[in-house]
Design an enzyme around this catalytic site. Structure first.
Site, PDB file in Angstrom:
ATOM      1  N   LYS A 114      17.455 -41.102 -21.518  1.00 40.64           N
ATOM      2  CA  LYS A 114      16.213 -40.958 -20.756  1.00 40.64           C
ATOM      3  C   LYS A 114      15.548 -42.315 -20.505  1.00 40.64           C
ATOM      4  O   LYS A 114      15.136 -42.620 -19.394  1.00 40.64           O
ATOM      5  CB  LYS A 114      15.222 -40.048 -21.503  1.00 40.64           C
ATOM      6  CG  LYS A 114      15.742 -38.639 -21.772  1.00 40.64           C
ATOM      7  CD  LYS A 114      14.685 -37.757 -22.433  1.00 40.64           C
ATOM      8  CE  LYS A 114      14.259 -38.206 -23.815  1.00 40.64           C
ATOM      9  NZ  LYS A 114      15.290 -38.057 -24.851  1.00 40.64           N
ATOM     10  N   ARG A 125       7.725 -32.161 -24.638  1.00 37.27           N
ATOM     11  CA  ARG A 125       8.779 -31.899 -25.618  1.00 37.27           C
ATOM     12  C   ARG A 125       8.633 -30.524 -26.263  1.00 37.27           C
ATOM     13  O   ARG A 125       9.480 -30.143 -27.082  1.00 37.27           O
ATOM     14  CB  ARG A 125       8.678 -32.952 -26.716  1.00 37.27           C
ATOM     15  CG  ARG A 125       9.882 -33.856 -26.872  1.00 37.27           C
ATOM     16  CD  ARG A 125       9.516 -34.848 -27.945  1.00 37.27           C
ATOM     17  NE  ARG A 125      10.578 -35.624 -28.474  1.00 37.27           N
ATOM     18  CZ  ARG A 125      10.913 -36.840 -28.041  1.00 37.27           C
ATOM     19  NH1 ARG A 125      10.327 -37.369 -26.991  1.00 37.27           N
ATOM     20  NH2 ARG A 125      11.843 -37.506 -28.670  1.00 37.27           N
ATOM     21  N   ARG A 154      22.451 -47.701 -31.192  1.00 32.96           N
ATOM     22  CA  ARG A 154      21.346 -48.139 -30.326  1.00 32.96           C
ATOM     23  C   ARG A 154      20.494 -49.187 -31.029  1.00 32.96           C
ATOM     24  O   ARG A 154      20.234 -49.096 -32.222  1.00 32.96           O
ATOM     25  CB  ARG A 154      20.483 -46.933 -29.954  1.00 32.96           C
ATOM     26  CG  ARG A 154      19.252 -47.323 -29.132  1.00 32.96           C
ATOM     27  CD  ARG A 154      18.712 -46.182 -28.336  1.00 32.96           C
ATOM     28  NE  ARG A 154      17.943 -45.239 -29.140  1.00 32.96           N
ATOM     29  CZ  ARG A 154      17.407 -44.130 -28.639  1.00 32.96           C
ATOM     30  NH1 ARG A 154      17.573 -43.825 -27.370  1.00 32.96           N
ATOM     31  NH2 ARG A 154      16.727 -43.322 -29.419  1.00 32.96           N
ATOM     32  N   ARG A 203      15.556 -48.918 -34.710  1.00 31.10           N
ATOM     33  CA  ARG A 203      14.302 -48.187 -34.931  1.00 31.10           C
ATOM     34  C   ARG A 203      14.278 -47.546 -36.310  1.00 31.10           C
ATOM     35  O   ARG A 203      15.309 -47.168 -36.850  1.00 31.10           O
ATOM     36  CB  ARG A 203      14.147 -47.102 -33.854  1.00 31.10           C
ATOM     37  CG  ARG A 203      13.469 -47.597 -32.620  1.00 31.10           C
ATOM     38  CD  ARG A 203      13.561 -46.639 -31.460  1.00 31.10           C
ATOM     39  NE  ARG A 203      13.448 -45.230 -31.819  1.00 31.10           N
ATOM     40  CZ  ARG A 203      13.511 -44.250 -30.931  1.00 31.10           C
ATOM     41  NH1 ARG A 203      13.693 -44.516 -29.655  1.00 31.10           N
ATOM     42  NH2 ARG A 203      13.412 -43.005 -31.318  1.00 31.10           N
ATOM     43  N   ARG A 260      15.926 -35.206 -35.758  1.00 33.28           N
ATOM     44  CA  ARG A 260      15.520 -35.289 -34.345  1.00 33.28           C
ATOM     45  C   ARG A 260      16.377 -34.369 -33.478  1.00 33.28           C
ATOM     46  O   ARG A 260      15.868 -33.733 -32.552  1.00 33.28           O
ATOM     47  CB  ARG A 260      15.605 -36.733 -33.850  1.00 33.28           C
ATOM     48  CG  ARG A 260      14.391 -37.557 -34.272  1.00 33.28           C
ATOM     49  CD  ARG A 260      14.651 -39.053 -34.232  1.00 33.28           C
ATOM     50  NE  ARG A 260      15.023 -39.526 -32.930  1.00 33.28           N
ATOM     51  CZ  ARG A 260      15.800 -40.592 -32.712  1.00 33.28           C
ATOM     52  NH1 ARG A 260      16.273 -41.278 -33.730  1.00 33.28           N
ATOM     53  NH2 ARG A 260      16.070 -40.967 -31.499  1.00 33.28           N
TER      54      ARG A 260
HETATM   55  P1  ADP Z   1      14.176 -40.123 -28.732  1.00 32.43           P
HETATM   56  O1  ADP Z   1      14.073 -39.408 -27.431  1.00 32.43           O
HETATM   57  O2  ADP Z   1      15.273 -41.095 -28.799  1.00 32.43           O
HETATM   58  O3  ADP Z   1      14.158 -39.207 -29.924  1.00 32.43           O
HETATM   59  P2  ADP Z   1      11.408 -41.128 -28.475  1.00 32.43           P
HETATM   60  O4  ADP Z   1      11.164 -42.581 -28.456  1.00 32.43           O
HETATM   61  O5  ADP Z   1      11.201 -40.350 -27.244  1.00 32.43           O
HETATM   62  O6  ADP Z   1      12.903 -40.991 -29.003  1.00 32.43           O
HETATM   63  O7  ADP Z   1      10.533 -40.444 -29.635  1.00 32.43           O
HETATM   64  C1  ADP Z   1      10.485 -40.945 -30.942  1.00 32.43           C
HETATM   65  C2  ADP Z   1       9.571 -40.068 -31.799  1.00 32.43           C
HETATM   66  O8  ADP Z   1       8.237 -40.101 -31.269  1.00 32.43           O
HETATM   67  C3  ADP Z   1       9.933 -38.594 -31.833  1.00 32.43           C
HETATM   68  O9  ADP Z   1      10.917 -38.335 -32.815  1.00 32.43           O
HETATM   69  C4  ADP Z   1       8.586 -37.963 -32.180  1.00 32.43           C
HETATM   70  O10 ADP Z   1       8.264 -38.128 -33.548  1.00 32.43           O
HETATM   71  C5  ADP Z   1       7.621 -38.812 -31.398  1.00 32.43           C
HETATM   72  N1  ADP Z   1       7.383 -38.274 -30.032  1.00 32.43           N
HETATM   73  C6  ADP Z   1       7.699 -38.878 -28.849  1.00 32.43           C
HETATM   74  N2  ADP Z   1       7.335 -38.128 -27.805  1.00 32.43           N
HETATM   75  C7  ADP Z   1       6.780 -37.003 -28.318  1.00 32.43           C
HETATM   76  C8  ADP Z   1       6.218 -35.820 -27.753  1.00 32.43           C
HETATM   77  N3  ADP Z   1       6.146 -35.621 -26.417  1.00 32.43           N
HETATM   78  N4  ADP Z   1       5.755 -34.866 -28.596  1.00 32.43           N
HETATM   79  C9  ADP Z   1       5.800 -35.023 -29.929  1.00 32.43           C
HETATM   80  N5  ADP Z   1       6.316 -36.102 -30.538  1.00 32.43           N
HETATM   81  C10 ADP Z   1       6.808 -37.098 -29.753  1.00 32.43           C
END
Ligand code: ADP
Ligand code: ZN
Length: 217
Positions: free
Chosen positions: A13, A87, A126, A161, A172
């Site tokens: 993404k 999400r 990554r 990360r 996740r």
């Molecule tokens: P990835 O898609 O690789 O898991 P992100 O950078 O999008 O990583 O998200 C990292 C973390 O940030 C998630 O595991 C969650 O804890 C939090 N997070 C990000 N976006 C949201 C969202 N829309 N709702 C709830 N938690 C979120």
């Protein structure tokens, strides 16, 4: 464009969103990047979000919606590529109401479908630029940073990360299956969904741009 990118962690993404911004000047809005910046800055939001993120759990909807409402108010007229948001079904419903109020409805929701073994391989390899203004994404095998783990875009250190431990990665993916995957059906019912199964970033971008053009024409 006003689109949402859906897909599991590691589906691409962020990488795809960054390339789409070059297409028409729309901005990437990554809730993960916004949250990591808040954690680093030690804001009240960051302090509340940190533990959820480290475990690989979702940050509560209430915090996410507060953050995103503020973000949309900043520049309500810009095009956007939402990366990592919504999400959950409640986030999707709230987003719909928010954009309706701004008279800026979504044009398309793109689901990036990637096989699980590819996802697992990508998440463990990554690396991410530690500069919050950059957030460039690397891969130790296919797209490594410069010598000394330096970012090729800004020179900052490229790091793994905190939520890229095997435990947090597993969590996740589980959270994705349970809470985020239902959005595929949700957006399919609204007629906005486009499914993309290519794995190459350039091919994905081409498909999305083509689908947007077909929609307008
Ligand atoms: P990835 O898609 O690789 O898991 P992100 O950078 O999008 O990583 O998200 C990292 C973390 O940030 C998630 O595991 C969650 O804890 C939090 N997070 C990000 N976006 C949201 C969202 N829309 N709702 C709830 N938690 C979120
Ligand atoms: Zn950088």
């Amino acid at each position: 464009m006003r689109i949402v990118l859906l897909g599991a962690p590691g589906a691409g993404k962020g990488t795809v969103a960054k390339q789409l911004t070059a297409h028409d000047g729309s901005v990437q809005i990554s809730t993960g990047d916004l949250l990591r910046a808040a954690v680093r800055a030690g804001t009240p939001l960051g302090q509340q979000a940190q533990a959820f993120m480290q475990r690989g759990d979702l940050v509560p909807d209430r915090l996410i919606m507060g953050m995103m409402e503020a973000r949309f108010q900043e520049r309500p007229d810009e095009g956007f590529i939402l990366d990592g948001f919504p999400r959950t079904i409640p986030q999707a419903v709230s987003l719909g109401l928010l954009l309706k109020g701004l008279d800026r409805p979504l044009e398309m929701v793109v689901n990036l479908v990637v096989p699980e073994e590819v996802i697992l391989d990508r998440l463990t390899t990554r690396r991410t630029c530690s500069n919050p203004a950059c957030n460039a994404i690397y891969n130790v095998k296919s797209n490594p940073p410069a010598a000394g783990d330096a970012c090729r875009a800004c020179g900052s250190k490229v790091v793994q990360r905190e939520d890229e431990t095997p435990e947090a990665i597993g969590r996740r993916l589980e959270v994705y299956r349970q809470q985020t995957n239902p959005l595929v059906g949700h957006y399919d019912r609204t007629g906005l969904l486009v499914t993309v199964t290519e794995l190459d970033t350039a091919a994905i971008v081409k498909t999305i741009v083509g689908a947007l053009a077909a929609q307008v024409g």
